[in-house]
Scaffold this active site. Structure first.
Site, short mmCIF file in Angstrom:
data_model
loop_
_atom_site.label_atom_id
_atom_site.label_comp_id
_atom_site.label_asym_id
_atom_site.label_seq_id
_atom_site.Cartn_x
_atom_site.Cartn_y
_atom_site.Cartn_z
N LYS A 198 0.15 10.14 1.73
CA LYS A 198 0.32 11.34 2.58
C LYS A 198 1.54 11.19 3.48
O LYS A 198 1.74 10.13 4.07
CB LYS A 198 -0.93 11.54 3.45
N ASP A 241 3.94 -0.57 -8.56
CA ASP A 241 3.58 0.22 -9.74
C ASP A 241 3.58 1.71 -9.40
O ASP A 241 3.26 2.53 -10.25
CB ASP A 241 2.21 -0.20 -10.29
N ASP A 295 0.85 -1.20 0.00
CA ASP A 295 0.00 0.00 0.00
C ASP A 295 0.88 1.25 0.00
O ASP A 295 1.82 1.34 0.79
CB ASP A 295 -0.90 0.00 1.24
C1 LIG Z 1 -2.24 -3.08 -3.00
S1 LIG Z 1 -2.36 -4.58 -2.07
C2 LIG Z 1 -1.36 -5.67 -3.09
C3 LIG Z 1 -1.73 -7.12 -2.88
C4 LIG Z 1 -0.83 -8.13 -3.60
N1 LIG Z 1 0.49 -8.16 -2.98
C5 LIG Z 1 -0.74 -7.80 -5.08
O1 LIG Z 1 0.34 -7.34 -5.53
O2 LIG Z 1 -1.73 -8.01 -5.78
C6 LIG Z 1 -1.30 -4.26 -0.70
C7 LIG Z 1 -1.17 -5.46 0.23
O3 LIG Z 1 -0.17 -5.15 1.20
C8 LIG Z 1 -0.58 -5.75 2.41
N2 LIG Z 1 0.08 -5.05 3.51
C9 LIG Z 1 0.13 -3.71 3.71
N3 LIG Z 1 0.79 -3.42 4.84
C10 LIG Z 1 1.16 -4.61 5.39
C11 LIG Z 1 1.85 -4.98 6.56
N4 LIG Z 1 2.27 -4.07 7.45
N5 LIG Z 1 2.06 -6.30 6.80
C12 LIG Z 1 1.62 -7.23 5.92
N6 LIG Z 1 0.96 -6.94 4.79
C13 LIG Z 1 0.72 -5.65 4.53
C14 LIG Z 1 -2.08 -5.58 2.44
O4 LIG Z 1 -2.68 -6.53 3.28
C15 LIG Z 1 -2.43 -5.83 0.97
O5 LIG Z 1 -2.71 -7.19 0.76
#
Ligand SMILES: C[S@@+](CC[C@H](N)C(=O)[O-])C[C@H]1O[C@@H](n2cnc3c(N)ncnc32)[C@H](O)[C@@H]1O
Length: 133
Positions: A33, A65, A29
């Site tokens: 911000k 991306d 993610d």
């Molecule tokens: C935009 S999604 C992308 C999902 C997948 N990796 C993909 O590329 O299709 C971001 C992912 O990062 C994971 N994520 C974000 N912060 C995280 C954290 N602190 N620990 C584990 N997973 C995290 C979220 O649960 C989510 O599944």
């Protein structure tokens, strides 16, 4: 297993019975911000824990991306060239663009986000590191 890597990575990995040979961080993610940057998954404690636990020859694959996020992740891992090498320095058959981003996904499997981003015409920025032996 599902966990917040910022909280639980060290605990999970230190009880993992086998050698840690691969870590992938795939389109995390972006938290655009500035005040939310602390929520980004790639932060110094996680990087330190990965480096501490990664077996010699083990690899770290990063992709996003979102250029800002990819650069943020890259800068943090590029600052450990004493421990890590970029894959293109080990295997000249792996190709990069002029900015040092891998031209293809070496995993051979695309994530949902990656498929969506490439379908929309976006570039996916990738780096692959290997722990020095
Ligand atoms: C935009 S999604 C992308 C999902 C997948 N990796 C993909 O590329 O299709 C971001 C992912 O990062 C994971 N994520 C974000 N912060 C995280 C954290 N602190 N620990 C584990 N997973 C995290 C979220 O649960 C989510 O599944």
């Amino acid at each position: 297993m599902f966990a917040n890597a910022l909280v639980s990575f060290e605990q999970m990995v230190s009880s993992y019975p086998g050698p840690l040979m691969l870590v992938t961080i795939l389109c995390p993610d972006p938290h655009f911000k500035k005040r939310h940057h602390k929520r980004r998954v790639v932060q110094k404690p996680l990087v330190d824990s990965i480096l501490k636990n990664l077996h010699p020859g083990g690899q770290v694959f990063l992709q996003s991306d979102v250029l800002e996020v990819a650069l943020d992740m890259r800068n943090q891992f590029d600052s450990h060239f004493d421990v890590l090498e970029h894959i293109t320095d080990i295997d000249p058959s792996v190709l990069c663009d002029n900015e040092g981003w891998l031209l293809i996904n070496p995993m051979g499997v695309r994530t949902e986000r990656e498929i969506h981003a490439e379908f929309e015409g976006a570039k996916v920025y990738r780096r692959m590191y290997q722990r020095r032996i």
